[in-house]
Write a protein that holds these residues in place. Sequence first.
Motif, PDB file in Angstrom:
ATOM      1  N   TYR A   1       0.850  -1.190   0.000  1.00 43.98           N
ATOM      2  CA  TYR A   1       0.000   0.000   0.000  1.00 43.98           C
ATOM      3  C   TYR A   1       0.889   1.245   0.000  1.00 43.98           C
ATOM      4  CZ  TYR A   1      -3.872  -3.048   1.379  1.00 43.98           C
ATOM      5  OH  TYR A   1      -4.830  -4.037   1.426  1.00 43.98           O
ATOM      6  N   THR A   2       0.310   2.374  -0.359  1.00 45.01           N
ATOM      7  CA  THR A   2       1.027   3.643  -0.240  1.00 45.01           C
ATOM      8  C   THR A   2       0.751   4.200   1.146  1.00 45.01           C
ATOM      9  OG1 THR A   2       0.801   4.092  -2.612  1.00 45.01           O
ATOM     10  CG2 THR A   2       1.325   5.958  -1.189  1.00 45.01           C
ATOM     11  N   MET A   3       1.765   4.172   1.996  1.00 42.71           N
ATOM     12  CA  MET A   3       1.619   4.609   3.381  1.00 42.71           C
ATOM     13  C   MET A   3       2.258   5.982   3.551  1.00 42.71           C
ATOM     14  SD  MET A   3       2.960   2.723   6.853  1.00 42.71           S
ATOM     15  CE  MET A   3       3.267   3.636   8.364  1.00 42.71           C
ATOM     16  N   ALA A   4       1.451   6.937   3.975  1.00 39.05           N
ATOM     17  CA  ALA A   4       1.939   8.289   4.238  1.00 39.05           C
ATOM     18  C   ALA A   4       2.098   8.482   5.737  1.00 39.05           C
ATOM     19  CB  ALA A   4       0.968   9.318   3.670  1.00 39.05           C
ATOM     20  N   VAL A   5       3.153   9.190   6.122  1.00 35.12           N
ATOM     21  CA  VAL A   5       3.498   9.334   7.534  1.00 35.12           C
ATOM     22  C   VAL A   5       3.530  10.806   7.905  1.00 35.12           C
ATOM     23  CG1 VAL A   5       5.288   8.970   9.248  1.00 35.12           C
ATOM     24  CG2 VAL A   5       4.808   7.187   7.572  1.00 35.12           C
ATOM     25  N   GLU A   6       2.698  11.158   8.896  1.00 33.00           N
ATOM     26  CA  GLU A   6       2.720  12.514   9.451  1.00 33.00           C
ATOM     27  C   GLU A   6       3.037  12.418  10.930  1.00 33.00           C
ATOM     28  OE1 GLU A   6      -0.167  16.424  10.166  1.00 33.00           O
ATOM     29  OE2 GLU A   6      -0.814  14.809   8.827  1.00 33.00           O
TER      30      GLU A   6
ATOM     31  N   GLU B   1      12.353   7.123   5.951  1.00 36.13           N
ATOM     32  CA  GLU B   1      11.163   7.149   5.103  1.00 36.13           C
ATOM     33  C   GLU B   1      11.500   6.669   3.690  1.00 36.13           C
ATOM     34  OE1 GLU B   1       8.459  10.672   7.085  1.00 36.13           O
ATOM     35  OE2 GLU B   1      10.039  11.254   5.685  1.00 36.13           O
ATOM     36  N   ARG B   2      12.620   7.112   3.161  1.00 31.12           N
ATOM     37  CA  ARG B   2      13.002   6.688   1.807  1.00 31.12           C
ATOM     38  C   ARG B   2      13.286   5.191   1.761  1.00 31.12           C
ATOM     39  NH1 ARG B   2      15.865  11.991   1.744  1.00 31.12           N
ATOM     40  NH2 ARG B   2      14.718  13.282   0.226  1.00 31.12           N
ATOM     41  N   GLU B   3      13.953   4.676   2.763  1.00 33.01           N
ATOM     42  CA  GLU B   3      14.289   3.250   2.804  1.00 33.01           C
ATOM     43  C   GLU B   3      13.036   2.395   2.824  1.00 33.01           C
ATOM     44  OE1 GLU B   3      16.596   0.046   5.730  1.00 33.01           O
ATOM     45  OE2 GLU B   3      16.557   2.178   6.235  1.00 33.01           O
ATOM     46  N   ARG B   4      12.013   2.847   3.540  1.00 30.53           N
ATOM     47  CA  ARG B   4      10.780   2.067   3.676  1.00 30.53           C
ATOM     48  C   ARG B   4       9.737   2.426   2.623  1.00 30.53           C
ATOM     49  NH1 ARG B   4      10.880  -1.373   8.143  1.00 30.53           N
ATOM     50  NH2 ARG B   4       9.246  -2.268   6.841  1.00 30.53           N
ATOM     51  N   GLY B   5      10.030   3.385   1.759  1.00 28.24           N
ATOM     52  CA  GLY B   5       9.057   3.800   0.747  1.00 28.24           C
ATOM     53  C   GLY B   5       7.888   4.566   1.320  1.00 28.24           C
ATOM     54  N   LEU B   6       8.069   5.185   2.483  1.00 28.01           N
ATOM     55  CA  LEU B   6       7.003   5.944   3.132  1.00 28.01           C
ATOM     56  C   LEU B   6       6.919   7.343   2.541  1.00 28.01           C
ATOM     57  CD1 LEU B   6       7.779   4.949   6.831  1.00 28.01           C
ATOM     58  CD2 LEU B   6       6.165   3.859   5.251  1.00 28.01           C
ATOM     59  N   VAL B   7       5.706   7.862   2.451  1.00 30.66           N
ATOM     60  CA  VAL B   7       5.501   9.207   1.925  1.00 30.66           C
ATOM     61  C   VAL B   7       5.641  10.214   3.060  1.00 30.66           C
ATOM     62  CG1 VAL B   7       3.849  10.767   0.832  1.00 30.66           C
ATOM     63  CG2 VAL B   7       3.974   8.367   0.110  1.00 30.66           C
ATOM     64  N   ASN B   8       6.597  11.109   2.924  1.00 30.25           N
ATOM     65  CA  ASN B   8       6.777  12.182   3.892  1.00 30.25           C
ATOM     66  C   ASN B   8       5.649  13.197   3.730  1.00 30.25           C
ATOM     67  OD1 ASN B   8       8.107  14.120   5.688  1.00 30.25           O
ATOM     68  ND2 ASN B   8       8.586  15.248   3.803  1.00 30.25           N
ATOM     69  N   VAL B   9       4.839  13.370   4.773  1.00 26.18           N
ATOM     70  CA  VAL B   9       3.746  14.328   4.702  1.00 26.18           C
ATOM     71  C   VAL B   9       4.300  15.719   5.006  1.00 26.18           C
ATOM     72  CG1 VAL B   9       1.527  15.039   5.650  1.00 26.18           C
ATOM     73  CG2 VAL B   9       2.020  12.613   5.322  1.00 26.18           C
ATOM     74  N   ILE B  10       4.198  16.594   4.023  1.00 30.23           N
ATOM     75  CA  ILE B  10       4.655  17.971   4.166  1.00 30.23           C
ATOM     76  C   ILE B  10       3.508  18.773   4.773  1.00 30.23           C
ATOM     77  CG2 ILE B  10       5.478  20.007   2.922  1.00 30.23           C
ATOM     78  CD1 ILE B  10       6.299  17.937   0.655  1.00 30.23           C
ATOM     79  N   VAL B  11       3.750  19.381   5.905  1.00 28.78           N
ATOM     80  CA  VAL B  11       2.676  20.083   6.607  1.00 28.78           C
ATOM     81  C   VAL B  11       2.891  21.590   6.579  1.00 28.78           C
ATOM     82  CG1 VAL B  11       2.242  18.139   8.157  1.00 28.78           C
ATOM     83  CG2 VAL B  11       3.823  19.948   8.861  1.00 28.78           C
ATOM     84  N   ASP B  12       1.786  22.306   6.664  1.00 26.28           N
ATOM     85  CA  ASP B  12       1.798  23.731   6.959  1.00 26.28           C
ATOM     86  C   ASP B  12       0.936  23.884   8.194  1.00 26.28           C
ATOM     87  OD1 ASP B  12       2.466  26.577   5.887  1.00 26.28           O
ATOM     88  OD2 ASP B  12       0.338  26.669   6.411  1.00 26.28           O
ATOM     89  N   GLU B  13       1.552  24.290   9.308  1.00 32.50           N
ATOM     90  CA  GLU B  13       0.830  24.314  10.573  1.00 32.50           C
ATOM     91  C   GLU B  13       1.495  25.301  11.526  1.00 32.50           C
ATOM     92  OE1 GLU B  13       1.251  20.155  11.414  1.00 32.50           O
ATOM     93  OE2 GLU B  13       2.938  20.447  12.779  1.00 32.50           O
ATOM     94  N   PRO B  14       0.806  25.675  12.606  1.00 29.16           N
ATOM     95  CA  PRO B  14       1.400  26.589  13.583  1.00 29.16           C
ATOM     96  C   PRO B  14       2.684  26.001  14.159  1.00 29.16           C
ATOM     97  CG  PRO B  14      -0.953  26.369  13.969  1.00 29.16           C
ATOM     98  CD  PRO B  14      -0.580  25.327  12.960  1.00 29.16           C
ATOM     99  N   GLN B  15       3.667  26.847  14.363  1.00 27.66           N
ATOM    100  CA  GLN B  15       4.955  26.404  14.865  1.00 27.66           C
ATOM    101  C   GLN B  15       5.151  26.821  16.325  1.00 27.66           C
ATOM    102  OE1 GLN B  15       7.325  24.488  12.834  1.00 27.66           O
ATOM    103  NE2 GLN B  15       5.281  24.299  11.925  1.00 27.66           N
ATOM    104  N   GLY B  16       6.100  26.156  16.979  1.00 28.65           N
ATOM    105  CA  GLY B  16       6.494  26.576  18.314  1.00 28.65           C
ATOM    106  C   GLY B  16       6.079  25.662  19.443  1.00 28.65           C
TER     107      GLY B  16
ATOM    108  N   PRO C   1       8.142  21.199  11.514  1.00 29.21           N
ATOM    109  CA  PRO C   1       8.328  22.197  10.457  1.00 29.21           C
ATOM    110  C   PRO C   1       7.882  21.664   9.105  1.00 29.21           C
ATOM    111  CG  PRO C   1      10.412  21.148  10.989  1.00 29.21           C
ATOM    112  CD  PRO C   1       9.415  20.636  11.999  1.00 29.21           C
ATOM    113  N   SER C   2       7.743  22.563   8.161  1.00 34.35           N
ATOM    114  CA  SER C   2       7.449  22.170   6.775  1.00 34.35           C
ATOM    115  C   SER C   2       8.744  21.659   6.149  1.00 34.35           C
ATOM    116  CB  SER C   2       6.921  23.360   5.979  1.00 34.35           C
ATOM    117  OG  SER C   2       5.755  23.885   6.557  1.00 34.35           O
ATOM    118  N   VAL C   3       8.776  20.369   5.876  1.00 32.70           N
ATOM    119  CA  VAL C   3       9.974  19.760   5.285  1.00 32.70           C
ATOM    120  C   VAL C   3       9.617  19.375   3.854  1.00 32.70           C
ATOM    121  CG1 VAL C   3      11.682  17.908   5.468  1.00 32.70           C
ATOM    122  CG2 VAL C   3      10.720  18.934   7.546  1.00 32.70           C
TER     123      VAL C   3
END
Length: 305
Positions: free
Chosen positions: A166-171, A190-205, A211-213
Amino acid sequence: MNIRVGTASWTDPTLIKSKRFYPPGCTSAEARLRFYASQFPIVEVDSSYYAMPSGSNSVLWVERTPADFVFNIKAFRLFTGHQTARDMFPKDMQPALPQNGKKNLYYKDVPDDIRAELWRRYLEAIQPLRAAGKLGAVHFQFAPWVTSAPKDMEHVAHCADVMAGYTMAVEFRNKSWFDEKHTASTLAFERERGLVNVIVDEPQGSSNSIPSVWEVTNDQLALVRLHGRNHETWNIKDASAASNRFNYDYSDEELAELADQINRIAALAARTHVVLNNNFEDQGQRNAKTLTGLLGDSAIVPITW
């Protein structure tokens, strides 16, 4: 480029109550999904986090959406390390749960055979979506206390093993995954396991913000989730609806900046999904429409039935 923009949920109570998205008379579950799918090419299923998904619902979702429509679906909360009340388990399994005096159970509290059965039922329930070619990513939003420590990384790897194929996304919701010491190793994992890095935009601190990666870790899919930037509500307690946490209306200028970043990241993956999770009233739907326009020809628009 292949970019789908949609929202998290199409049935949020504040969205329905606002009466600003669904047309008059669009009041049934079927009518709402059909209308939503005429406006956007993707949606995220949030209900599967709170309770195990239903195979019969999956069949109905397939029937009520166009052939090219996509569902991203959240993983059940027990799998992602969250506390899970006993009544959130399937009714027929509740008597077999450990009688340890705890109101809420965690993954470690549940016997292996019950865990295996929950995984089996979960995958069985989403199979109709997969068989129809409508299953996008299975989204694992891990609890804030799931850190980058080895024992927690082992759990994420365990989930990846179960979700093989399956396509597994990780947040992540713990900043330790993307601090100065661990960012490189997290992305490598994440790359080794084929996991999708979830890029977030959210409040920081806060400790439960990351962070947004803007990195792609699976060349088949990039996933961007926009939670809004409302610091005051990010950790609100006793909200009347989950969407109260994400009460934020992106400005056109903010969306234009995000569109530029999304277009850049989309060049690195075969497909890109953008999910607006600022789902208070109709904010997500309005912002998703604006963002789709800003993305121009890169964005997929729904095909008329």
